[in-house]
Every structure is written in C-alpha cells, then in structure tokens.
Design a protein around this motif. Structure first.
Motif, PDB file in Angstrom:
ATOM      1  N   GLU A 293     -55.291  -6.685  12.810  1.00  0.00           N
ATOM      2  CA  GLU A 293     -56.420  -7.255  12.081  1.00  0.00           C
ATOM      3  C   GLU A 293     -56.090  -8.660  11.591  1.00  0.00           C
ATOM      4  N   ARG A 294     -54.851  -8.832  11.073  1.00  0.00           N
ATOM      5  CA  ARG A 294     -54.391 -10.142  10.613  1.00  0.00           C
ATOM      6  C   ARG A 294     -52.887 -10.092  10.367  1.00  0.00           C
ATOM      7  N   VAL A 295     -52.248 -11.252  10.419  1.00  0.00           N
ATOM      8  CA  VAL A 295     -50.842 -11.408  10.041  1.00  0.00           C
ATOM      9  C   VAL A 295     -50.805 -12.480   8.963  1.00  0.00           C
ATOM     10  N   GLU A 296     -49.980 -12.239   7.935  1.00  0.00           N
ATOM     11  CA  GLU A 296     -49.977 -13.144   6.783  1.00  0.00           C
ATOM     12  C   GLU A 296     -48.652 -13.089   6.053  1.00  0.00           C
ATOM     13  N   THR A 297     -48.490 -14.023   5.115  1.00  0.00           N
ATOM     14  CA  THR A 297     -47.320 -13.962   4.253  1.00  0.00           C
ATOM     15  C   THR A 297     -47.466 -12.744   3.360  1.00  0.00           C
ATOM     16  N   ASN A 298     -46.365 -12.328   2.766  1.00  0.00           N
ATOM     17  CA  ASN A 298     -46.350 -11.142   1.912  1.00  0.00           C
ATOM     18  C   ASN A 298     -45.817 -11.551   0.547  1.00  0.00           C
ATOM     19  N   VAL A 299     -46.600 -11.361  -0.495  1.00  0.00           N
ATOM     20  CA  VAL A 299     -46.169 -11.787  -1.827  1.00  0.00           C
ATOM     21  C   VAL A 299     -45.779 -10.644  -2.752  1.00  0.00           C
ATOM     22  N   ASP A 300     -45.890  -9.394  -2.276  1.00  0.00           N
ATOM     23  CA  ASP A 300     -45.610  -8.297  -3.197  1.00  0.00           C
ATOM     24  C   ASP A 300     -44.464  -7.391  -2.764  1.00  0.00           C
ATOM     25  N   SER A 301     -43.566  -7.897  -1.935  1.00  0.00           N
ATOM     26  CA  SER A 301     -42.324  -7.172  -1.629  1.00  0.00           C
ATOM     27  C   SER A 301     -41.294  -8.182  -1.124  1.00  0.00           C
ATOM     28  N   SER A 302     -40.119  -7.683  -0.763  1.00  0.00           N
ATOM     29  CA  SER A 302     -39.055  -8.593  -0.319  1.00  0.00           C
ATOM     30  C   SER A 302     -39.250  -9.089   1.113  1.00  0.00           C
ATOM     31  N   ALA A 303     -40.033  -8.390   1.932  1.00  0.00           N
ATOM     32  CA  ALA A 303     -40.308  -8.856   3.296  1.00  0.00           C
ATOM     33  C   ALA A 303     -41.283 -10.040   3.214  1.00  0.00           C
ATOM     34  N   PRO A 304     -40.977 -11.156   3.893  1.00  0.00           N
ATOM     35  CA  PRO A 304     -41.830 -12.343   3.754  1.00  0.00           C
ATOM     36  C   PRO A 304     -43.152 -12.297   4.525  1.00  0.00           C
ATOM     37  N   TYR A 305     -43.287 -11.350   5.480  1.00  0.00           N
ATOM     38  CA  TYR A 305     -44.479 -11.313   6.327  1.00  0.00           C
ATOM     39  C   TYR A 305     -45.050  -9.897   6.380  1.00  0.00           C
ATOM     40  N   GLU A 306     -46.340  -9.817   6.742  1.00  0.00           N
ATOM     41  CA  GLU A 306     -46.951  -8.508   6.955  1.00  0.00           C
ATOM     42  C   GLU A 306     -48.036  -8.625   8.017  1.00  0.00           C
ATOM     43  N   ALA A 307     -48.237  -7.508   8.722  1.00  0.00           N
ATOM     44  CA  ALA A 307     -49.308  -7.409   9.711  1.00  0.00           C
ATOM     45  C   ALA A 307     -50.160  -6.214   9.341  1.00  0.00           C
ATOM     46  N   HIS A 308     -51.463  -6.399   9.382  1.00  0.00           N
ATOM     47  CA  HIS A 308     -52.401  -5.304   9.122  1.00  0.00           C
ATOM     48  C   HIS A 308     -52.910  -4.820  10.470  1.00  0.00           C
ATOM     49  N   ILE A 309     -52.681  -3.525  10.747  1.00  0.00           N
ATOM     50  CA  ILE A 309     -53.008  -2.953  12.052  1.00  0.00           C
ATOM     51  C   ILE A 309     -53.937  -1.762  11.880  1.00  0.00           C
ATOM     52  N   ARG A 310     -54.957  -1.693  12.746  1.00  0.00           N
ATOM     53  CA  ARG A 310     -55.821  -0.514  12.823  1.00  0.00           C
ATOM     54  C   ARG A 310     -55.366   0.275  14.042  1.00  0.00           C
ATOM     55  N   LYS A 311     -54.926   1.519  13.801  1.00  0.00           N
ATOM     56  CA  LYS A 311     -54.460   2.377  14.882  1.00  0.00           C
ATOM     57  C   LYS A 311     -55.645   2.983  15.626  1.00  0.00           C
ATOM     58  N   ALA A 312     -55.379   3.539  16.805  1.00  0.00           N
ATOM     59  CA  ALA A 312     -56.431   4.122  17.646  1.00  0.00           C
ATOM     60  C   ALA A 312     -57.189   5.240  16.931  1.00  0.00           C
ATOM     61  N   ASP A 313     -56.548   5.947  16.009  1.00  0.00           N
ATOM     62  CA  ASP A 313     -57.216   7.034  15.291  1.00  0.00           C
ATOM     63  C   ASP A 313     -58.027   6.532  14.090  1.00  0.00           C
ATOM     64  N   GLY A 314     -58.060   5.209  13.878  1.00  0.00           N
ATOM     65  CA  GLY A 314     -58.855   4.637  12.796  1.00  0.00           C
ATOM     66  C   GLY A 314     -58.088   4.372  11.516  1.00  0.00           C
ATOM     67  N   THR A 315     -56.868   4.898  11.412  1.00  0.00           N
ATOM     68  CA  THR A 315     -56.097   4.638  10.202  1.00  0.00           C
ATOM     69  C   THR A 315     -55.597   3.198  10.218  1.00  0.00           C
ATOM     70  N   GLU A 316     -55.407   2.668   9.017  1.00  0.00           N
ATOM     71  CA  GLU A 316     -54.915   1.308   8.874  1.00  0.00           C
ATOM     72  C   GLU A 316     -53.537   1.328   8.239  1.00  0.00           C
ATOM     73  N   VAL A 317     -52.663   0.467   8.744  1.00  0.00           N
ATOM     74  CA  VAL A 317     -51.322   0.356   8.195  1.00  0.00           C
ATOM     75  C   VAL A 317     -50.985  -1.112   7.947  1.00  0.00           C
ATOM     76  N   GLU A 318     -50.065  -1.307   7.030  1.00  0.00           N
ATOM     77  CA  GLU A 318     -49.495  -2.621   6.771  1.00  0.00           C
ATOM     78  C   GLU A 318     -48.043  -2.553   7.224  1.00  0.00           C
ATOM     79  N   VAL A 319     -47.686  -3.408   8.165  1.00  0.00           N
ATOM     80  CA  VAL A 319     -46.317  -3.447   8.661  1.00  0.00           C
ATOM     81  C   VAL A 319     -45.640  -4.660   8.037  1.00  0.00           C
ATOM     82  N   GLN A 320     -44.638  -4.408   7.205  1.00  0.00           N
ATOM     83  CA  GLN A 320     -43.918  -5.506   6.576  1.00  0.00           C
ATOM     84  C   GLN A 320     -42.776  -5.927   7.484  1.00  0.00           C
ATOM     85  N   VAL A 321     -42.657  -7.231   7.703  1.00  0.00           N
ATOM     86  CA  VAL A 321     -41.707  -7.778   8.667  1.00  0.00           C
ATOM     87  C   VAL A 321     -40.737  -8.719   7.944  1.00  0.00           C
TER      88      VAL A 321
END
Length: 126
Positions: free
Chosen positions: A81-109
């Motif tokens: 859905e989008r990739v952005e900086t991350n301000v609320d944890s130690s990982a500097p980046y995050e990706a927001h992904i919608r899975k095939a089953d409709g659930t959404e996850v935030e992947v911190q990178v």
C-alpha cells in the motif's frame, strides 16, 4: 379586529419560519452556533504516516523505497500500500501490505534492509 388578528398570525408564522430555517441551516452545516472552527482534517495515509514525538512519517522514494518494498514482499506476499519512514520504533522504515486474504500488516525494515518485525494491523477489510 380581524385585521390585527390576521397581522399577528402572519407575524407569528413568519417568525416561526425564520427560526426553523435558521435551525435547519445550522443543522445542515453541523454547527452549534457557538463555534465556527472547521472540523479536523482526515488523515490521508497515501501521503505518509502519523506523527509521534513531533516527527511525521514520510513516504519513501527511489532506491530506498525499492529496497524496503523488496524486503517486505520477500517476507510477506501481498500488495504494498505504501512504504515510509517509521517514527515509532527502532526500525527506520516500514511497509504497509494488504495480503491476499484481506488482512493488513506493517512490515518494519531495518537500516540494512532486513525485516525486523511484522505487525498485524487489524483484520479483514472488504
């Protein structure tokens, strides 16, 4: 006497219509009459994330965006859905992904583009 009565009835009807019209107009604009402040703007996630501690997440671009997207999709298949900086944890980046089953996850990178954490973001969406 009928003419005075007629005038009073007419005046009362006009006054009632004016008060009703003002009440309807006020309700239509959502106002209470006490404040003219605009409602708070809705957050548009396509323009970046939220603010924490005075820092606002910003959308990533270029090579960094590509690397974060690739790392996230290698861990969690779906639609980014989008990739952005991350301000609320130690990982500097995050990706927001919608899975095939409709659930959404935030992947911190992490800075080295390895996946640090995957957070489920709240169930299915139609």
């Amino acid at each position: 006497m009928a003419s005075v009565r007629s005038k009073l009835v007419t005046f009362a009807a006009v006054a009632a219509a004016g008060v009703s019209g003002a009440a309807i107009a006020n309700a239509a604009t959502g106002g209470s009459g006490a404040s003219t402040a605009a409602p708070p703007a809705q957050h548009d996630p396509s323009k970046g994330g939220h603010t924490v501690g005075g820092k606002t997440e910003k959308l990533l671009t270029g090579e960094v965006a590509s690397k974060v997207r690739a790392a996230a999709l290698a861990k969690v298949p779906g639609t980014v859905e989008r990739v952005e900086t991350n301000v609320d944890s130690s990982a500097p980046y995050e990706a927001h992904i919608r899975k095939a089953d409709g659930t959404e996850v935030e992947v911190q990178v992490s800075q080295d583009y390895s996946v640090a954490v995957v957070n489920v973001m709240g169930g299915r969406h139609p």
